[in-house]
Design a protein around this motif. Structure first.
Motif, mmCIF file in Angstrom:
data_model
loop_
_atom_site.group_PDB
_atom_site.id
_atom_site.type_symbol
_atom_site.label_atom_id
_atom_site.label_comp_id
_atom_site.label_asym_id
_atom_site.label_seq_id
_atom_site.Cartn_x
_atom_site.Cartn_y
_atom_site.Cartn_z
ATOM 1 N N ASP A 116 49.046 26.128 34.109
ATOM 2 C CA ASP A 116 49.092 26.734 33.258
ATOM 3 C C ASP A 116 48.652 28.068 33.140
ATOM 4 N N ASP A 117 48.664 28.510 31.517
ATOM 5 C CA ASP A 117 48.522 29.694 31.780
ATOM 6 C C ASP A 117 46.731 29.850 31.694
ATOM 7 N N VAL A 118 45.998 30.328 32.161
ATOM 8 C CA VAL A 118 44.182 30.364 31.504
ATOM 9 C C VAL A 118 44.143 30.995 30.175
ATOM 10 N N PHE A 119 44.982 32.017 30.256
ATOM 11 C CA PHE A 119 44.915 32.364 28.420
ATOM 12 C C PHE A 119 45.584 30.815 27.004
ATOM 13 N N VAL B 141 40.227 30.299 51.865
ATOM 14 C CA VAL B 141 39.558 29.731 52.836
ATOM 15 C C VAL B 141 37.995 30.308 52.089
ATOM 16 N N GLN B 142 37.751 31.671 51.622
ATOM 17 C CA GLN B 142 36.674 32.318 52.214
ATOM 18 C C GLN B 142 35.922 32.048 50.672
ATOM 19 N N PHE B 143 36.609 31.852 49.549
ATOM 20 C CA PHE B 143 36.533 31.392 48.099
ATOM 21 C C PHE B 143 35.393 29.743 48.419
ATOM 22 N N ILE C 108 42.366 25.676 36.878
ATOM 23 C CA ILE C 108 43.535 25.878 36.292
ATOM 24 C C ILE C 108 44.210 27.143 36.355
ATOM 25 N N ASN C 109 45.385 27.355 36.810
ATOM 26 C CA ASN C 109 45.976 28.419 37.520
ATOM 27 C C ASN C 109 47.867 27.571 37.745
ATOM 28 N N LYS C 110 47.956 29.471 37.215
ATOM 29 C CA LYS C 110 49.553 28.571 36.470
ATOM 30 C C LYS C 110 50.599 28.216 37.544
ATOM 31 N N GLY D 130 38.881 34.643 38.426
ATOM 32 C CA GLY D 130 39.409 34.919 39.590
ATOM 33 C C GLY D 130 40.101 36.313 39.237
ATOM 34 N N ARG D 131 41.569 36.559 40.280
ATOM 35 C CA ARG D 131 42.017 37.807 39.282
ATOM 36 C C ARG D 131 42.482 37.891 38.277
ATOM 37 N N ALA D 132 43.040 36.739 37.956
ATOM 38 C CA ALA D 132 43.792 36.398 36.715
ATOM 39 C C ALA D 132 42.903 37.316 35.441
ATOM 40 N N LEU E 80 39.016 29.091 36.913
ATOM 41 C CA LEU E 80 40.083 29.942 36.175
ATOM 42 C C LEU E 80 41.446 30.939 36.794
ATOM 43 N N GLY E 81 42.520 30.563 37.502
ATOM 44 C CA GLY E 81 42.463 31.656 37.834
ATOM 45 C C GLY E 81 42.418 32.470 39.596
ATOM 46 N N ILE E 82 42.302 31.435 39.797
ATOM 47 C CA ILE E 82 41.212 31.565 41.656
ATOM 48 C C ILE E 82 42.347 30.625 42.325
ATOM 49 N N SER E 83 42.674 31.457 43.491
ATOM 50 C CA SER E 83 44.278 30.616 44.055
ATOM 51 C C SER E 83 42.995 30.077 45.312
ATOM 52 N N GLY E 84 42.438 30.037 45.764
ATOM 53 C CA GLY E 84 41.942 28.896 46.618
ATOM 54 C C GLY E 84 41.695 29.162 48.241
ATOM 55 N N TYR F 13 27.350 37.344 41.372
ATOM 56 C CA TYR F 13 27.944 36.389 40.568
ATOM 57 C C TYR F 13 28.849 35.773 41.796
ATOM 58 N N GLN F 14 29.138 35.908 42.504
ATOM 59 C CA GLN F 14 30.624 35.803 43.823
ATOM 60 C C GLN F 14 29.837 34.506 44.759
ATOM 61 N N ILE F 15 31.077 33.660 44.753
ATOM 62 C CA ILE F 15 31.048 32.517 45.110
ATOM 63 C C ILE F 15 32.083 33.226 46.465
ATOM 64 N N GLY F 16 31.405 32.325 47.726
ATOM 65 C CA GLY F 16 32.787 32.365 48.969
ATOM 66 C C GLY F 16 31.404 32.709 50.605
ATOM 67 N N LEU F 17 32.303 32.957 50.922
ATOM 68 C CA LEU F 17 31.819 32.904 52.506
ATOM 69 C C LEU F 17 30.861 34.273 52.674
ATOM 70 N N SER F 18 31.391 35.233 51.555
ATOM 71 C CA SER F 18 30.576 36.600 51.716
ATOM 72 C C SER F 18 29.768 36.238 50.262
ATOM 73 N N GLY F 19 29.579 35.606 49.761
ATOM 74 C CA GLY F 19 28.814 35.141 48.814
ATOM 75 C C GLY F 19 28.125 33.854 48.618
ATOM 76 N N VAL G 284 32.455 34.634 40.138
ATOM 77 C CA VAL G 284 33.504 34.650 40.262
ATOM 78 C C VAL G 284 33.239 34.956 41.659
ATOM 79 N N SER G 285 35.270 35.106 41.924
ATOM 80 C CA SER G 285 35.541 35.381 42.983
ATOM 81 C C SER G 285 35.300 37.126 43.760
ATOM 82 N N ARG G 286 35.262 37.413 44.683
ATOM 83 C CA ARG G 286 35.725 38.727 45.580
ATOM 84 C C ARG G 286 35.915 39.834 45.350
ATOM 85 N N PRO G 287 37.013 39.284 44.496
ATOM 86 C CA PRO G 287 38.205 40.694 44.017
ATOM 87 C C PRO G 287 37.740 40.458 42.712
#
Ligand SMILES: Cc1cc2nc3c(=O)[nH]c(=O)nc-3n(C[C@H](O)[C@H](O)[C@H](O)COP(=O)(O)OP(=O)(O)OC[C@H]3O[C@@H](n4cnc5c(N)ncnc54)[C@H](O)[C@@H]3O)c2cc1C
Length: 401
Positions: A382-385, A349-351, A364-366, A287-289, A343-347, A326-332, A312-315
């Motif tokens: 925690d931090d994905v990196f 609803v569309q995802f 994994i999300n900080k 995700g956007r991380a 990794l670094g995806i907020s969650g 490769y996009q997961i989700g409502l429009s993917g 990946v997520s849409r962003p």
């Protein structure tokens, strides 16, 4: 459709403020002591349900509902979509779901196969082995390849003669173009891309799908028409196990059906088979991380070690970091792998709508409050990196690399 009615005698400044705060579409305005509903209104009726009682009410249009004798319509039918070399797997997922739904109504599960003799011989036992009670076959050499005119004529004949209560289609490009033609012929409802299906004892199908950009899970019920129709995306429901066939085969007459067509098939060109996230057993979703493709190299390394692929997520698609396929989700795409690591995806609803059916979800999300943790089986705050390189090290160590 109906309309919202503002009951001015109940509107005070406080009531107006409450209504404005409730509306998810900013469609309510209060100017010069007057409440208005603007064109942003999507008739979600949140103001009616959650607002101060009686301030806004909903007035149904006076339409005479068509009446239907539900007892005349029985069973759940699944349209069998054929790909070039096999039955599309969504068909078996739908048969499995149909079997669950008929537990409520004690009715039968049907499948409708429109195909050439060779295809019928190749697929009929396989279809029956997924638990179909009756397989209806329209066999003709002209059915070797999908043709809208011919297939619609056969499907319409099936519905007119067998009167199924429900007809389900895969939410594939073919299913999505075929189902509306049949629904409009019968002037009945069609719900596209359902994410859940349920059944009432009176045979009304409960069709659930995200609406208004995923802000609402809409429950759609066709109370006055039959058959009820829905398309469902691939990988939403689980494919059942094959078993001993118990169903019967019914060959339907095709000679009086529409076999001529204005559509001529000139050639079939196979698309090159590319990596498909819907088919993957293991997915590492970014995700956007991640701010660039370079930063994602740790995700690729993790996916390689686990024999998976990166999605990946849409962003990430919007930022041009990864291709839309490769996009997961409502429009993917909808995925249901054995393991997904986000990794670094907020969650959002569309995802989540595109991956909540995954067997094991590790996130994994900080941010400890990220909503992805609500659907995850395991979460690491925690931090994905920091976490991903450590995971890679541990996996390599376990593998002796
Ligand atoms: C009609 C419509 C359809 C949509 N369809 C889709 C769709 O199909 N798929 C989709 O994905 N979205 C879709 N969206 C967008 C969706 O609403 C979200 O905006 C999107 O899913 C957010 O993606 P994200 O989680 O990657 O980014 P963000 O929401 O920005 O989340 C990034 C997350 O990363 C975490 N983070 C940041 N840095 C780190 C770090 N170093 N380590 C650990 N964690 C970190 C943050 O805490 C945050 O939770 C759609 C929206 C609309 C309106």
């Amino acid at each position: 459709m109906g309309k919202l009615v503002i009951n001015n005698d109940k509107i005070t400044k406080e009531v107006a403020e409450k209504l404005i705060s409730i509306c998810p579409f900013n469609a309510i305005e209060y100017n010069d002591n007057k409440l208005d509903i603007n064109s942003a209104c999507k008739l979600c009726k949140m103001c009616v349900r959650k607002g101060p009682q009686g301030a806004i009410t909903f007035q149904e249009d006076e339409v005479k509902a068509p009446s239907v004798n539900k007892d005349e319509w029985k069973g759940i039918a699944v349209f069998v979509e054929l790909e070039l070399d096999n039955v599309h797997p969504v068909v078996y997922e739908l048969i499995g779901k149909a079997r669950e739904l008929v537990q409520v109504t004690k009715q039968e599960v049907y499948a409708v196969l429109i195909a050439s003799k060779e295809q019928v011989e190749k697929y009929k036992d396989e279809i029956l082995s997924y638990g179909v009670d009756k397989l209806f076959i329209y066999e003709n050499e002209l059915y070797k390849n999908f043709n809208m005119d011919r297939f619609a004529s056969a499907m319409e004949n099936f519905i007119e003669t067998e009167k199924p209560s429900v007809v389900l289609y895969g939410g594939t490009p073919l299913g999505r173009s075929f189902a509306p033609k049949i629904a409009s012929h019968f002037k009945t409802g069609l719900t596209a891309d359902c994410t859940r299906l349920g059944m009432k004892e009176n045979t009304d199908l409960i069709q659930v799908r995200p609406a208004f950009g995923g802000n609402i899970m809409a429950q759609i019920i066709c109370t006055n028409t039959r058959p009820q129709m829905a398309t469902v995306r691939y990988k939403i429901f689980q494919k059942p196990a094959q078993g001993k066939a118990h169903g019967s085969v019914v060959y339907k007459e095709t000679k009086n059906l529409k076999l001529d067509s204005m559509i001529k098939l000139l050639n079939i060109i196979r698309k090159e088979r590319t990596e498909d996230i819907s088919e993957a057993d293991v997915i590492v979703a970014c995700g956007r991380a991640f701010k660039s493709a370079e930063e994602m190299s740790i995700a690729y390394e993790l996916a390689d070690l686990l024999g998976g692929i990166v999605a990946v997520s849409r962003p990430m698609v919007e930022a041009g970091i990864k291709d839309a396929k490769y996009q997961i989700g409502l429009s993917g795409k909808t995925v249901a792998p054995k393991l997904i690591i986000t990794l670094g995806i907020s969650g959002a609803v569309q995802f989540v709508a595109g991956m909540s059916g995954s067997q094991l979800i590790i996130s994994i999300n900080k941010d400890p409050n990220a909503s992805i943790f609500d659907v995850s089986h395991y979460g690491i705050v925690d931090d994905v990196f920091k976490v991903v390189p450590e995971l890679i090290r541990l996996i390599k160590e376990a593998k002796g690399e």
